[in-house]
Design a protein around this motif. Structure first.
Motif, PDB file in Angstrom:
ATOM      1  N   THR A 134       0.786  -1.281  -0.163  1.00 51.25           N
ATOM      2  CA  THR A 134      -0.112   0.076  -0.181  1.00 51.25           C
ATOM      3  C   THR A 134       0.956   1.247   0.027  1.00 51.25           C
ATOM      4  O   THR A 134       2.020   1.142   0.115  1.00 51.25           O
ATOM      5  CB  THR A 134      -0.830   0.032   1.132  1.00 51.25           C
ATOM      6  N   ARG A 136       1.097   3.145   2.268  1.00 51.01           N
ATOM      7  CA  ARG A 136       1.649   3.368   3.706  1.00 51.01           C
ATOM      8  C   ARG A 136       2.698   2.350   4.102  1.00 51.01           C
ATOM      9  O   ARG A 136       3.123   2.485   5.103  1.00 51.01           O
ATOM     10  CB  ARG A 136       0.451   3.322   4.697  1.00 51.01           C
ATOM     11  N   LYS A 221      -4.440   2.665  -0.824  1.00 54.12           N
ATOM     12  CA  LYS A 221      -4.171   3.469   0.123  1.00 54.12           C
ATOM     13  C   LYS A 221      -3.733   3.184   1.545  1.00 54.12           C
ATOM     14  O   LYS A 221      -2.790   3.834   2.033  1.00 54.12           O
ATOM     15  CB  LYS A 221      -5.478   4.462   0.707  1.00 54.12           C
ATOM     16  N   THR A 223      -5.443   2.529   4.196  1.00 57.37           N
ATOM     17  CA  THR A 223      -6.363   3.299   5.074  1.00 57.37           C
ATOM     18  C   THR A 223      -6.489   2.660   6.475  1.00 57.37           C
ATOM     19  O   THR A 223      -6.550   3.066   7.557  1.00 57.37           O
ATOM     20  CB  THR A 223      -8.064   3.227   4.640  1.00 57.37           C
TER      21      THR A 223
END
Length: 349
Positions: A134, A136, A221, A223
């Protein structure tokens, strides 16, 4: 010392990938030992090329290898007790190994693992959890193909198991968890998903931080640390992401070689493209974890190479080292103990 059981005959290339992959994993984990199950005539010459692995391994000959296109029912009939796949799993059941790793037929591997190891108490259905790159870093997505369709209670179980895996793999004390849905609003989605969200909120787990619904674009993302869905949707999401990654790589390769100016530009940006290639390399996040079983089983992608197979062994090593199944069993036991139906005086007596 962590003991790793290997199905050497699994995968598209079999021992020619599995044994070099195990040798690479041993370089990173010198405290590991291996039980290798396969056909002697093809495995022994390869083991001879990797003396350090040969020294840290015990090899067991198996006449039967499960085919990649074999139906699970046929694989069970033909390979139970005798195939390299079954014996690799059975080594975990017998306490001879801590984790089994196979690149073989997914359906057959799941069928054999369920029959041999059985389900953890309180778990209705298993799930396959995958590691997802991802923006992140990495997230866990489950289920990516073990259970087609799931009710609210099963999705709750997946949340608990995925949270335990995140704690084991990422060493996060309280990982964030989201339910994959068509929107983040509470009124959207199938009834099973909405009911699962309600159950997870009411359970108020101390080991996971439930963040509600997430959408498909939230997976990339990053998330949340753990994205929960049922196997049909999860498998489609996985295959779509893999296909998109390959498509982007091909488009970039074509664009960079189209003109002389583009080739010059590529030379200046080579470092950035190399970093992107590394980030998008599916081999680096290879290894699906079968969750919900009385033992740890790792499914490697059947078409991977030695680098990818070593990554799958890395996942198994980390799951054992950080006590994955103990975390899952503890969290589920705590949940079910706190959510028993109210008993009347006669039942309590």
């Amino acid at each position: 010392m962590i003991r790793i059981s290997i199905d050497a005959m699994g995968g598209d290339a079999g021992p020619s990938v599995v044994i070099p992959g195990a040798a690479k994993a041993l370089e990173r984990h010198p405290d590991a030992t291996f039980l290798i199950f396969g056909q002697k005539d093809v495995c022994e010459p390869l083991l001879a090329q990797h003396p350090k692995l040969r020294e840290k391994s015990v090899f067991h000959h198996c006449d039967v290898a499960v085919g990649m296109d074999e139906k699970p029912s046929a694989a069970l009939r033909r390979g139970r007790n005798v195939s390299s796949m079954w014996r690799a799993i059975d080594a975990v059941k017998q306490g001879e190994a801590d984790v089994a790793v196979s690149a073989g037929n997914t359906g057959a591997l799941m069928a054999m693992a369920k029959l041999c190891l059985r389900m953890l108490e309180g778990v209705d259905r298993p799930a396959i959890a995958g590691i997802w790159p991802t923006l992140r870093g990495e997230s866990i997505v489950l289920d990516i193909g073990a259970t087609i369709g799931a009710d609210a209670q099963q999705l709750l179980d997946f949340s608990v198991m995925g949270g335990a895996m995140a704690r084991a793999l990422f060493e996060i004390e309280r990982p964030t968890v989201g339910l994959l849905n068509v929107g983040v609003e509470e009124v959207k989605g199938q009834e099973e998903v909405k009911e699962a969200g309600r159950l997870i909120r009411e359970a108020n787990f101390s080991t996971i931080d439930y963040r509600g619904f997430v959408e498909g674009n939230d997976i990339g993302k990053g998330t949340v640390d753990v994205v929960v869905t049922e196997g049909f949707t999860g498998n489609i999401a996985l295959k779509t992401a893999e296909g998109t990654a390959r498509q982007i790589a091909e488009l970039l390769r074509a664009a960079m070689s189209r003109t002389l100016l583009a080739k010059i530009g590529y030379l200046f940006a080579k470092g950035a493209f190399d970093a992107l290639r590394e980030k998008m390399d599916p081999r680096k996040v290879n290894g699906g974890v079968f969750l919900g079983l009385n033992g740890i089983v790792i499914k490697s992608h059947g078409g991977t190479d030695a680098v990818g197979y070593a990554a799958a062994i890395d996942v198994g090593y980390d799951m054992v080292r950080n006590a994955l199944n103990e975390k899952i069993a503890h969290d589920l036991k705590t949940y079910h103990a706190n959510h028993q139906p109210n008993q009347g005086p006669e039942e309590a007596a």
